[in-house]
Design a protein around this motif. Structure first.
Motif, mmCIF file in Angstrom:
data_model
loop_
_atom_site.group_PDB
_atom_site.id
_atom_site.type_symbol
_atom_site.label_atom_id
_atom_site.label_comp_id
_atom_site.label_asym_id
_atom_site.label_seq_id
_atom_site.Cartn_x
_atom_site.Cartn_y
_atom_site.Cartn_z
ATOM 1 N N ILE A 129 1.081 1.044 -6.216
ATOM 2 C CA ILE A 129 -0.242 1.246 -6.804
ATOM 3 C C ILE A 129 -0.116 1.663 -8.268
ATOM 4 O O ILE A 129 -0.840 1.159 -9.137
ATOM 5 C CB ILE A 129 -1.024 2.301 -5.995
ATOM 6 N N ARG A 130 0.834 2.537 -8.560
ATOM 7 C CA ARG A 130 1.017 2.979 -9.942
ATOM 8 C C ARG A 130 1.446 1.820 -10.837
ATOM 9 O O ARG A 130 0.873 1.603 -11.907
ATOM 10 C CB ARG A 130 2.080 4.092 -9.990
ATOM 11 N N ASP A 131 2.447 1.048 -10.406
ATOM 12 C CA ASP A 131 2.913 -0.070 -11.234
ATOM 13 C C ASP A 131 1.865 -1.169 -11.319
ATOM 14 O O ASP A 131 1.753 -1.867 -12.338
ATOM 15 C CB ASP A 131 4.216 -0.631 -10.666
ATOM 16 N N GLY A 132 1.079 -1.335 -10.260
ATOM 17 C CA GLY A 132 0.004 -2.323 -10.308
ATOM 18 C C GLY A 132 -1.045 -1.974 -11.340
ATOM 19 O O GLY A 132 -1.565 -2.860 -12.038
ATOM 20 N N SER A 150 -2.690 1.054 10.128
ATOM 21 C CA SER A 150 -2.256 2.406 10.477
ATOM 22 C C SER A 150 -1.484 3.091 9.354
ATOM 23 O O SER A 150 -0.929 4.173 9.556
ATOM 24 C CB SER A 150 -1.392 2.366 11.746
ATOM 25 N N GLY A 151 -1.429 2.490 8.182
ATOM 26 C CA GLY A 151 -0.685 3.080 7.076
ATOM 27 C C GLY A 151 -1.339 4.330 6.534
ATOM 28 O O GLY A 151 -2.538 4.578 6.731
ATOM 29 N N ASP A 152 -0.553 5.131 5.813
ATOM 30 C CA ASP A 152 -1.073 6.371 5.227
ATOM 31 C C ASP A 152 -2.122 6.082 4.154
ATOM 32 O O ASP A 152 -3.085 6.837 3.995
ATOM 33 C CB ASP A 152 0.075 7.193 4.625
ATOM 34 N N ALA A 159 0.832 -1.214 0.000
ATOM 35 C CA ALA A 159 0.000 0.000 0.000
ATOM 36 C C ALA A 159 0.866 1.263 0.000
ATOM 37 O O ALA A 159 0.901 2.033 0.965
ATOM 38 C CB ALA A 159 -0.935 -0.018 1.206
ATOM 39 N N THR A 160 1.604 1.442 -1.096
ATOM 40 C CA THR A 160 2.365 2.667 -1.311
ATOM 41 C C THR A 160 2.101 3.132 -2.738
ATOM 42 O O THR A 160 1.725 2.331 -3.615
ATOM 43 C CB THR A 160 3.880 2.455 -1.123
ATOM 44 N N LEU A 161 2.327 4.421 -3.004
ATOM 45 C CA LEU A 161 2.012 4.976 -4.327
ATOM 46 C C LEU A 161 2.786 4.305 -5.464
ATOM 47 O O LEU A 161 2.199 4.012 -6.516
ATOM 48 C CB LEU A 161 2.258 6.489 -4.327
ATOM 49 N N ARG A 189 -9.221 0.915 1.454
ATOM 50 C CA ARG A 189 -10.271 1.505 0.628
ATOM 51 C C ARG A 189 -9.685 2.370 -0.479
ATOM 52 O O ARG A 189 -10.198 2.421 -1.600
ATOM 53 C CB ARG A 189 -11.208 2.335 1.511
ATOM 54 N N ASP A 190 -8.576 3.067 -0.180
ATOM 55 C CA ASP A 190 -7.907 3.890 -1.193
ATOM 56 C C ASP A 190 -7.366 3.013 -2.329
ATOM 57 O O ASP A 190 -7.455 3.370 -3.509
ATOM 58 C CB ASP A 190 -6.768 4.691 -0.566
ATOM 59 N N CYS A 191 -6.803 1.876 -1.972
ATOM 60 C CA CYS A 191 -6.287 0.945 -2.994
ATOM 61 C C CYS A 191 -7.423 0.444 -3.888
ATOM 62 O O CYS A 191 -7.280 0.387 -5.116
ATOM 63 C CB CYS A 191 -5.596 -0.243 -2.328
ATOM 64 N N GLU A 192 -8.529 0.073 -3.276
ATOM 65 C CA GLU A 192 -9.663 -0.447 -4.039
ATOM 66 C C GLU A 192 -10.239 0.609 -4.972
ATOM 67 O O GLU A 192 -10.623 0.311 -6.113
ATOM 68 C CB GLU A 192 -10.717 -0.979 -3.079
#
Length: 386
Positions: A280-283, A310-312, A275-277, A316-319
């Motif tokens: 997420i971008r490469d995914g 507790s991550g930034d 769960a890091t940007l 839900r943001d990933c989904e």
């Protein structure tokens, strides 16, 4: 496989037994000196294969074989004889003979004939295993750790037969995650012998992590990756599906002809992200490639590794970023994962109470349950409707 060979020539019978035992140490080979007419009843059950080596066969012999084939429909028959006329071959086929070989017997031809029968027998007597592919959305995602440890969980906790193929051909090290054994062979060395690929060759080439969890390692030399071609993947997966409940593929990071062929044949694809940007971008880029390959959406199952509430970036943001639900999350427990990797011991064996172990056991239970439901097949569904 249980094999019975019969011949009136003792020297020939000894040579046939040697050839058969050389093919696979797991085969049970029994020999009977004498002619076909002296063949005793199979009181303790028929063999899987009856090999009859007799220079000349007559109509009575073929009638006897036809009776045996009717009595033991699961028994395959190979004839070795001098008769090779089209009329005789047709009569032998009608009598239930699977293959007719010329005499003297050629060892390579005999082993190939037995391999064909063994493959067909395996294919027809068990449900085909499921192929699960693990691919990193970005380097360091933990795809190899999850693939190897899930394989161990399926084998140890769910009693499934599991194979893992390390298809990260240039830099793969999957076997090191679960074993300290030095691989005797690799995907590349098996590919170089693809003409003689059978269950015996495959089993002997793999690291035996447990009696029912085997790993086919990537080559030590990165240049040997060029020895593996897409058609080799076809042959490996076709054979492995027949002998294992699950075949796991560690794809690595790169997409090439070999990895795409493997992904094409996978029943489920697990892109591994964090769960890091950057992940997420490469995914998202990886999912675009999958769409261009026309993969069904229900074939793709995203897994978030090292997840923390507790991550930034929240789940839900990933989904929302992917426009699809996350299939699973694997909790972050760095100390346990690092100890497992450094010692080459599966995390379930090293720290069974780790949250990672519990998540992998839950995933293995789900996959094993889905596989069992599918194996009940159409008959169960019909009976349920009745």
């Amino acid at each position: 496989m249980k094999i019975t060979a019969i011949s009136s020539n003792d020297k020939q019978l000894f040579e046939i037994a040697r050839i058969l035992r050389e093919r696979s140490q797991s085969d049970q080979v029994d020999v009977l000196p004498g002619l076909l007419e002296k063949l005793p009843r199979f009181e303790s059950g028929s063999p899987d294969l009856l090999l009859v080596a007799q220079p000349l066969l007559n109509g009575d012999d073929l009638d006897r074989l036809e009776t045996l084939s009717a009595q033991y429909p699961d028994m395959a028959v190979i004839l070795a004889c001098t008769q090779q006329t089209p009329d005789f071959l047709l009569q032998a086929m009608r009598a239930g003979v699977r293959e007719v070989m010329p005499m003297p017997i050629d060892g390579n031809a005999l082993q190939a004939a037995v391999r064909r029968i063994d493959d067909k027998r395996s294919y027809s007597t068990r449900a085909l295993g499921k192929v699960l592919a693990f691919i990193s959305c970005k380097g360091g995602s933990g795809a190899t750790f999850l693939a190897t440890n899930l394989g161990y969980a399926l084998a140890a906790a769910e009693s499934k037969k599991v194979a893992l193929f390390d298809l990260n051909l240039q830099f793969g090290d999957a076997s090191l995650f679960v074993s300290d054994q030095r691989p005797a062979a690799s995907v590349a060395s098996v590919a170089q012998q693809i003409h003689r690929l059978d269950a015996s060759l495959l089993f002997s080439s793999m690291v035996q992590v447990t009696p029912n969890f085997h790993v086919l390692a990537a080559p030590d030399d990165p240049t040997q990756a060029n020895d593996v071609h897409p058609e080799h993947v076809d042959a490996l997966l076709r054979l492995a599906r027949q002998h294992y409940d699950f075949v796991l593929l560690d794809i690595g990071r790169s997409l090439d002809a070999v990895s795409v062929r493997a992904l094409d044949q996978a029943d489920m694809i697990f892109p591994i992200l964090q769960a890091t940007l950057p992940y997420i971008r490469d995914g998202k880029r990886l999912l675009q490639v999958f769409r261009s390959l026309d993969y069904r959406k229900d074939k793709i199952h995203l897994i978030v590794n090292r997840h923390s509430n507790s991550g930034d970036i929240r789940l839900r943001d990933c989904e929302q970023a992917y426009g699809m639900d996350m299939y699973r999350t694997i909790p972050n427990h760095y100390e346990a994962a690092a100890a497992s990797v450094n010692q080459g011991v599966p995390i379930l064996q090293l720290q069974r109470t780790s949250p990672i172990s519990k998540a992998l056991q839950d995933l293995a239970r789900t996959l094993a349950g889905d596989s069992a439901s599918e194996s009940r097949g159409w008959l169960s569904r019909i009976l349920q409707r009745a």
